[in-house]
Design an enzyme around this catalytic site. Sequence first.
Site, short mmCIF file in Angstrom:
data_model
loop_
_atom_site.label_atom_id
_atom_site.label_comp_id
_atom_site.label_asym_id
_atom_site.label_seq_id
_atom_site.Cartn_x
_atom_site.Cartn_y
_atom_site.Cartn_z
N ARG A 152 12.13 7.69 6.19
CA ARG A 152 13.32 8.33 6.74
C ARG A 152 14.58 7.72 6.16
NH1 ARG A 152 9.72 8.38 11.09
NH2 ARG A 152 10.47 6.34 11.67
N HIS A 204 6.59 -3.23 11.44
CA HIS A 204 5.88 -2.09 10.87
C HIS A 204 6.69 -0.80 11.02
CE1 HIS A 204 2.67 0.63 9.75
NE2 HIS A 204 2.77 1.24 10.91
N GLN A 257 -1.31 12.21 5.82
CA GLN A 257 -0.44 11.92 6.96
C GLN A 257 1.00 12.39 6.71
OE1 GLN A 257 -0.30 7.70 7.80
NE2 GLN A 257 1.08 7.92 9.53
N GLU A 274 -5.07 -0.25 8.33
CA GLU A 274 -4.04 -0.76 9.23
C GLU A 274 -4.64 -1.90 10.02
OE1 GLU A 274 -2.41 2.56 11.51
OE2 GLU A 274 -0.90 2.88 9.96
N SER A 329 -12.07 4.93 12.20
CA SER A 329 -11.46 3.65 12.54
C SER A 329 -12.62 2.68 12.73
CB SER A 329 -10.65 3.72 13.83
OG SER A 329 -9.71 4.76 13.79
MN MN Z 1 -2.58 2.77 13.61
#
Ligand code: MN
Length: 422
Positions: free
Chosen positions: A149, A140, A247, A206, A264
């Site tokens: 990046r 990940h 994000q 996720e 979450s």
């Molecule tokens: Mn996470």
Amino acid sequence: MSDSPSNALTTWVEVPKNSDFTIYNLPFGVFKNKKLSPRIGTAIGDKIVDLSILDQEGFFSDMFLPEGIFLKESLNDLIELGKVTTKKIRERVQDLLLTENEKLRDHSARGKVMLNRKEATMLMPVKIGDYTDFYSSMEHATNVGKMFRDPENALLPNWKHLPVGYHGRASSIIPSGVPVIRPKGQTKDPESGSPVFGPSKKLDFELELAFITGKSTKLGDSVSTADAEDYIFGFVLFNDWSARDIQAWEYVPLGPFLGKSFASSISPWVVTLEALEQFKVESPMQEPEVLDYLKCEKSHSFDIQLEAYIQPEDEKASKVCTSNFKNMYWNVAQQLAHHTVNGCNINVGDMMASGTISGQEPDSFGSMLELSWNGKNAVKLESGTERKFIEDGDTVIMKGFAEKDGVRIGFGEVKAKVLPAK
Ligand code: MN
């Protein structure tokens, strides 16, 4: 079909084939139903064992448990009794459910103890004090590094030396079944390059597992990798909802914030470390060698298969990812040792999530960010519907189970529907 081991346990409760809730599992959870106030139970097959009734009927009388310990809205007080006690409780329940044990099977209170899981509403299992999210899957971290990046240097220089993590938001952790409202926020408009405000256009899941701490430490103390498992009560499935556009714009230089803190979701049954013990596997090789405080004598990795599904409105659920917890580069003992090495204290009921659990194969990536490669490739569902990120009306479902030598245990599921932004 796998052969049952010769020492196989059997129960008088009917357990459907491939049930996650076998006699070997017996997780702890908090439930209520139309008639009953919140209380603690365990799951077996399609039933819930109401532990408060078992207690009232004297099945734990030799353990001298605090009065009403199972008539609670969270597991915290029960967990706080310590592993020696919670392990005994779980073993007592297991014993009572064995085929040859008639004590509960033939007891007049059996009907009050054994409830239908379908009729129960599962609540948050723990009152979470603090929540930490790690970033422990190399696949990940590499995928994200390549996208955001430098493909040549996807992993940052610290990544193989410490389990990277951040402090998350505990207030917005919700149990399975509670809908998630699409977050609004500030993002960078790809065309103008200027900030704009509105509903996230890149809502993502996720696929993670999280452990719940079962023992506190004093400020200034640290937990070694050797002792770490004494501090881990159990695990839940964890969907760390993420707004990738929010994000990407906000995270420099201090890391995740509003792109993560809106919700979450967790599965409601806490599977104990004891139940998972037999699914331990060797941890991945760590190269370069880690510092002494992160070295482990024993393995702390678990073979747990994980799956993520997307179910668009009026369609059936399609599996989009199959991964495994054993893929994690950093294990739970290393996470806890690192978390406390500076003297940071932990409390009973803290939640520590693994980070997205991705494998090497493209269908094992644990987020839409990776599955669609940040929206470049559409992910095709069984119906032909395509997704790059999660749309309003979609339900995301995660499952997890472990299977070995004819023994199976699982987490059930964590499921949440996405509602339009407010
Ligand atoms: Mn996470």
